[in-house]
Design an enzyme around this catalytic site. Structure first.
Site, PDB file in Angstrom:
ATOM      1  N   GLY A  10       0.845  -1.193   0.000  1.00 30.11           N
ATOM      2  CA  GLY A  10       0.000   0.000   0.000  1.00 30.11           C
ATOM      3  C   GLY A  10       0.883   1.247   0.000  1.00 30.11           C
ATOM      4  O   GLY A  10       2.082   1.152   0.276  1.00 30.11           O
TER       5      GLY A  10
ATOM      6  N   GLN B 187       1.203   3.416   2.115  1.00 28.94           N
ATOM      7  CA  GLN B 187       1.801   3.640   3.439  1.00 28.94           C
ATOM      8  C   GLN B 187       2.495   2.372   3.962  1.00 28.94           C
ATOM      9  O   GLN B 187       2.615   2.171   5.170  1.00 28.94           O
ATOM     10  CB  GLN B 187       0.745   4.127   4.432  1.00 28.94           C
ATOM     11  CG  GLN B 187       0.288   5.545   4.189  1.00 28.94           C
ATOM     12  CD  GLN B 187       1.422   6.578   4.358  1.00 28.94           C
ATOM     13  OE1 GLN B 187       2.457   6.302   4.961  1.00 28.94           O
ATOM     14  NE2 GLN B 187       1.224   7.770   3.812  1.00 28.94           N
ATOM     15  N   SER B 188       2.974   1.545   3.059  1.00 35.14           N
ATOM     16  CA  SER B 188       3.605   0.287   3.475  1.00 35.14           C
ATOM     17  C   SER B 188       4.906   0.532   4.258  1.00 35.14           C
ATOM     18  O   SER B 188       5.805   1.242   3.789  1.00 35.14           O
ATOM     19  CB  SER B 188       3.912  -0.535   2.221  1.00 35.14           C
ATOM     20  OG  SER B 188       4.847  -1.540   2.511  1.00 35.14           O
ATOM     21  N   ASN B 189       4.994  -0.090   5.425  1.00 38.65           N
ATOM     22  CA  ASN B 189       6.245  -0.035   6.195  1.00 38.65           C
ATOM     23  C   ASN B 189       7.338  -0.846   5.502  1.00 38.65           C
ATOM     24  O   ASN B 189       8.510  -0.470   5.511  1.00 38.65           O
ATOM     25  CB  ASN B 189       6.024  -0.605   7.601  1.00 38.65           C
ATOM     26  CG  ASN B 189       4.989   0.192   8.363  1.00 38.65           C
ATOM     27  OD1 ASN B 189       5.124   1.404   8.512  1.00 38.65           O
ATOM     28  ND2 ASN B 189       3.943  -0.471   8.826  1.00 38.65           N
TER      29      ASN B 189
ATOM     30  N   ALA C  70       7.685  -1.300   2.320  1.00 35.80           N
ATOM     31  CA  ALA C  70       8.215  -0.545   1.181  1.00 35.80           C
ATOM     32  C   ALA C  70       9.226   0.495   1.668  1.00 35.80           C
ATOM     33  O   ALA C  70      10.301   0.664   1.086  1.00 35.80           O
ATOM     34  CB  ALA C  70       7.068   0.125   0.425  1.00 35.80           C
TER      35      ALA C  70
END
Ligand SMILES: Cc1ncc(COP(=O)(O)O)c(C=O)c1O
Length: 320
Positions: free
Chosen positions: A75, A77-79, A81
């Site tokens: 997403g 807001q992926s941690n 990523a």
């Protein structure tokens, strides 16, 4: 066991994450079992979190294979990523992130960090478009003579999970007696697979309870078993070493879905901030803590037991 130490690892962090007592939370709850927290939120690399542990092994594998670019998805807001982008920056690699969700005019939180870290972000409309977009990006880079390394969602592979086998070893060095129960947030399953495998090897009888951020219990338990099946080969252990490991996923705290707050998750964020100055993230750890609070209030654990909340990070999400 050939051992964890023989798995190549990039030292993004060099020491253990702290283990702390949650005295004031316990008092606020009127007593109960001893409460500990394992502070992976405080890992000192790129705002920390569970993905940093996985990335140390995964990035080492990428480098060993001659990769020059890390590609992953999640997403916006992926941690995971954000940590991938940070590892790429630290190692001098390029990074392509495929993010589902519309680009923000003024990126916040993880999306802001992804940009600062120099990642190229490609936006897709929804989750189903991520895998083809990742493959297209990898193919494009290969045709240009580059060497991309694709990291599956959440780095939830046997290699990613092996990082949490090491994490249990780290915990063993910190605590004279293993906790009776570990409660943590689970989503793509790699963290739970590693914790479960580590606890089997530690043979201390610790129960691992994953509180789901999105998936239903049955599907996620299947995914976790699948990941667990690949871990023995990495550690030089016989196939099936973890076949009888208990895999326990609780999906009762997902509420309206991934990232959608619930009254219980909002209460958990406020309670932990006000009693312990500990910050939970809305998507993962707040729901996991909501699950733990419900169990504590329900009297599930004895007063002479020790319950450890594994804080998997994500607090950057508070600023999304
Ligand atoms: C903060 C946080 N906690 C927990 C999880 C879940 O970990 P896993 O995907 O290994 O199940 C994630 C995954 O993205 C996360 O970012």
């Amino acid at each position: 066991m050939r051992g964890l130490t023989s798995l190549p690892s990039i030292p993004l962090v060099t020491g253990p994450s702290p283990v702390e007592e949650l005295h004031r939370l316990r008092t606020a709850l009127g007593g109960g079992p001893r409460l500990l927290v394992k502070r992976d939120d405080a890992l000192p690399f790129a705002f920390g979190g569970n993905k940093v542990r996985k990335m140390q092994l995964v990035a080492a594998d990428a480098l060993a294979g001659g990769a020059d670019t890390l590609i992953t998805s999640g997403g916006i807001q992926s941690n995971h990523a954000r940590v991938t982008a940070a590892a790429a920056a630290r190692l001098g690699l390029s990074c392509v992130l495929v993010a589902n969700g519309a680009a923000q005019d003024h990126p916040t939180a993880n999306a802001l960090l992804d940009r600062l870290l120099g990642a190229q972000v490609r936006h897709v409309a929804d989750r189903t478009e991520r895998a083809p977009a990742v493959e297209a990006a990898a193919e494009e880079l290969r045709r240009a003579g580059r060497h991309p390394y694709v990291i599956p969602i959440g780095a939830s592979t046997p290699l990613g999970a092996a990082a949490f086998v090491s994490a249990i070893e780290e915990l063993r060095q910190q605590l004279p007696r293993a906790p009776d129960v570990i409660v943590h947030s689970t989503s793509s399953g790699g963290t739970q697979a590693g914790l479960a495998a580590g606890c089997v090897l530690a043979a201390a009888g610790t129960r691992v309870v994953g509180i789901s951020a999105d998936e239903g219990s049955a599907a996620l338990e299947r995914d976790i078993r699948q990941i667990l099946g690949g871990v023995p080969a990495l550690l030089g252990l016989p196939d099936g070493t973890f076949a009888s490991a208990a895999v326990e996923v609780d999906d009762r705290f997902v509420g309206g879905g991934y990232g959608v707050p619930t009254p219980e998750s909002v209460e958990a964020i406020e309670l932990l901030a006000r009693t312990e100055a500990l910050f939970l993230d809305p998507t993962y750890t707040a729901k996991a803590m909501a699950g733990l609070l419900a169990r504590l209030r329900g009297g599930e654990f004895r007063d002479d037991e020790t319950v450890l909340f594994w804080h998997t990070g994500g607090q950057v999400g508070l600023f999304a």
